[in-house]
Motif scaffolding. Sequence first.
Motif, PDB file in Angstrom:
ATOM      1  N   ILE A  19     -62.602 -37.562  -2.388  1.00 17.36           N
ATOM      2  CA  ILE A  19     -62.694 -36.127  -2.646  1.00 17.36           C
ATOM      3  C   ILE A  19     -62.044 -35.410  -1.475  1.00 17.36           C
ATOM      4  O   ILE A  19     -62.344 -35.691  -0.311  1.00 17.36           O
ATOM      5  CB  ILE A  19     -64.160 -35.669  -2.783  1.00 17.36           C
ATOM      6  CG1 ILE A  19     -64.860 -36.431  -3.912  1.00 17.36           C
ATOM      7  CG2 ILE A  19     -64.230 -34.163  -3.041  1.00 17.36           C
ATOM      8  CD1 ILE A  19     -66.352 -36.226  -3.958  1.00 17.36           C
ATOM      9  N   GLU A  20     -61.135 -34.491  -1.779  1.00 15.41           N
ATOM     10  CA  GLU A  20     -60.440 -33.738  -0.738  1.00 15.41           C
ATOM     11  C   GLU A  20     -60.562 -32.258  -1.031  1.00 15.41           C
ATOM     12  O   GLU A  20     -60.251 -31.797  -2.128  1.00 15.41           O
ATOM     13  CB  GLU A  20     -58.976 -34.148  -0.679  1.00 15.41           C
ATOM     14  CG  GLU A  20     -58.208 -33.506   0.471  1.00 15.41           C
ATOM     15  CD  GLU A  20     -56.786 -34.047   0.561  1.00 15.41           C
ATOM     16  OE1 GLU A  20     -55.876 -33.361   0.070  1.00 15.41           O
ATOM     17  OE2 GLU A  20     -56.608 -35.153   1.103  1.00 15.41           O
ATOM     18  N   ILE A  21     -61.024 -31.497  -0.032  1.00 14.05           N
ATOM     19  CA  ILE A  21     -61.178 -30.055  -0.168  1.00 14.05           C
ATOM     20  C   ILE A  21     -60.340 -29.393   0.925  1.00 14.05           C
ATOM     21  O   ILE A  21     -60.594 -29.583   2.115  1.00 14.05           O
ATOM     22  CB  ILE A  21     -62.657 -29.636  -0.029  1.00 14.05           C
ATOM     23  CG1 ILE A  21     -63.508 -30.334  -1.091  1.00 14.05           C
ATOM     24  CG2 ILE A  21     -62.797 -28.121  -0.142  1.00 14.05           C
ATOM     25  CD1 ILE A  21     -64.989 -30.124  -0.932  1.00 14.05           C
ATOM     26  N   GLY A  22     -59.317 -28.655   0.506  1.00 13.07           N
ATOM     27  CA  GLY A  22     -58.445 -27.988   1.453  1.00 13.07           C
ATOM     28  C   GLY A  22     -57.623 -26.952   0.725  1.00 13.07           C
ATOM     29  O   GLY A  22     -58.152 -26.021   0.117  1.00 13.07           O
ATOM     30  N   LEU A  23     -56.279 -27.111   0.763  1.00 10.30           N
ATOM     31  CA  LEU A  23     -55.416 -26.217  -0.013  1.00 10.30           C
ATOM     32  C   LEU A  23     -55.769 -26.291  -1.486  1.00 10.30           C
ATOM     33  O   LEU A  23     -55.660 -25.323  -2.220  1.00 10.30           O
ATOM     34  CB  LEU A  23     -53.946 -26.610   0.182  1.00 10.30           C
ATOM     35  CG  LEU A  23     -53.317 -26.264   1.534  1.00 10.30           C
ATOM     36  CD1 LEU A  23     -51.919 -26.829   1.611  1.00 10.30           C
ATOM     37  CD2 LEU A  23     -53.304 -24.763   1.760  1.00 10.30           C
ATOM     38  N   LYS A  24     -56.196 -27.474  -1.911  1.00  7.29           N
ATOM     39  CA  LYS A  24     -56.591 -27.677  -3.302  1.00  7.29           C
ATOM     40  C   LYS A  24     -57.711 -28.712  -3.312  1.00  7.29           C
ATOM     41  O   LYS A  24     -57.695 -29.665  -2.543  1.00  7.29           O
ATOM     42  CB  LYS A  24     -55.391 -28.181  -4.117  1.00  7.29           C
ATOM     43  CG  LYS A  24     -55.571 -28.106  -5.619  1.00  7.29           C
ATOM     44  CD  LYS A  24     -54.275 -28.509  -6.308  1.00  7.29           C
ATOM     45  CE  LYS A  24     -54.349 -28.320  -7.801  1.00  7.29           C
ATOM     46  NZ  LYS A  24     -54.368 -26.921  -8.208  1.00  7.29           N
ATOM     47  N   THR A  25     -58.692 -28.552  -4.182  1.00  4.51           N
ATOM     48  CA  THR A  25     -59.750 -29.551  -4.324  1.00  4.51           C
ATOM     49  C   THR A  25     -59.260 -30.633  -5.276  1.00  4.51           C
ATOM     50  O   THR A  25     -58.858 -30.346  -6.409  1.00  4.51           O
ATOM     51  CB  THR A  25     -61.039 -28.922  -4.868  1.00  4.51           C
ATOM     52  OG1 THR A  25     -61.492 -27.934  -3.926  1.00  4.51           O
ATOM     53  CG2 THR A  25     -62.122 -29.973  -5.042  1.00  4.51           C
ATOM     54  N   ARG A  26     -59.281 -31.869  -4.798  1.00  9.02           N
ATOM     55  CA  ARG A  26     -58.738 -32.972  -5.588  1.00  9.02           C
ATOM     56  C   ARG A  26     -59.663 -34.182  -5.479  1.00  9.02           C
ATOM     57  O   ARG A  26     -60.479 -34.268  -4.568  1.00  9.02           O
ATOM     58  CB  ARG A  26     -57.334 -33.342  -5.091  1.00  9.02           C
ATOM     59  CG  ARG A  26     -56.368 -32.164  -5.107  1.00  9.02           C
ATOM     60  CD  ARG A  26     -55.012 -32.545  -4.608  1.00  9.02           C
ATOM     61  NE  ARG A  26     -55.046 -32.983  -3.214  1.00  9.02           N
ATOM     62  CZ  ARG A  26     -54.040 -33.588  -2.610  1.00  9.02           C
ATOM     63  NH1 ARG A  26     -52.939 -33.865  -3.280  1.00  9.02           N
ATOM     64  NH2 ARG A  26     -54.117 -33.942  -1.347  1.00  9.02           N
TER      65      ARG A  26
END
Length: 255
Positions: free
Chosen positions: A38-45
Motif C-alpha cells: 500500500i502506497e499513500i503519496g501523490l496517489k494511493t495505490r
Amino acid sequence: MKKQVFMFFFLIAATIFALPDIVERWLYSNYYAKRVMIEIGLKTRFRYEEVYKWGADKMVLVHEPIRVNWVRLGQSCYMGSDTTLRRSPMLILDLEDLAFKEILQGRNLTLRETDDGYEITLQDTGSYRILLTKEGFPKEIERNYMNTKSRLIYEEVKSLSLSKEDVLKNYSLVDTEIEFPKELVNVLNNFKFIIIREGASGLEIEGIYKNGQKVEIFIGSNLPDGAMKINVNGLEIAIVADKETLEEIKVILKK
C-alpha cells in the motif's frame, strides 16, 4: 549504473558489520509469502503479490492491479507480464530490498524485542519500521520518504523448501534486454544512480539526477497525479521532480 552495489554489500555484510542475529536470519532467509503493498503519496495505490526469496535472490508475482512478474538472480534481473521474462537493463528492488540496502550500508538501527517477534527502526533516506517474526521472517515493512508512506504487509509467510529451479521451471528467462524509448534513454543517461522497481501499474525508476536531485519516473497506466506526463511511442510516462530539474528534462526530451 552500479548494478553490483546491492549484491556486493549483501555478500560482505557478515564480515564488515556486526549485524544482530535476527537481522542476519532475515537477510539470508528462504521463504514464500503472500503480501500487500500500500502506497499513500501523490496517489494511493496497492499491489497484491506472491514472493519467493532465496537469500539475495527473489521472484515476485504481482497479481493486482495488473500482472507483472520479475526475478532477480545474482546480478541479473528479468521482468515480464507472463511466463516469458526479459532481462531488465537495471537492478530491480522492492521495499524489502531497499531496507536491506540501508542496513548493509551501515545505517544505525534500533532493535526491540516484542511479544511475538522484533521491531527494527532506522533513519536515513527515509524512516523505516520493520516487524519480524521470531524466526526472522518479515511481517510488515513501512517506509516514510518524501511525503510518501509505503507499507508492505506479509501474509502466510512460511519457510521455502522449493529450489529456484523448481519455481522457475515454467518460466523462460530471455537475455534480450527490455528496450526503453530513445527519448527516455537520453534522460536516464543524465542520472548519477538509478534503481528500477515493480510498481502498482508498471515500472518505476528512482534515481539521482546529475544535479543531485531525486527524480521518479513511472511507466504504465494509473499514473500518479501531480506529475509531468508524456506519451512516447504510445508509452505513458509520468516524471516527478523539482521544477528546475523538470525543465532540464523537457529540453532533453525535445532533442
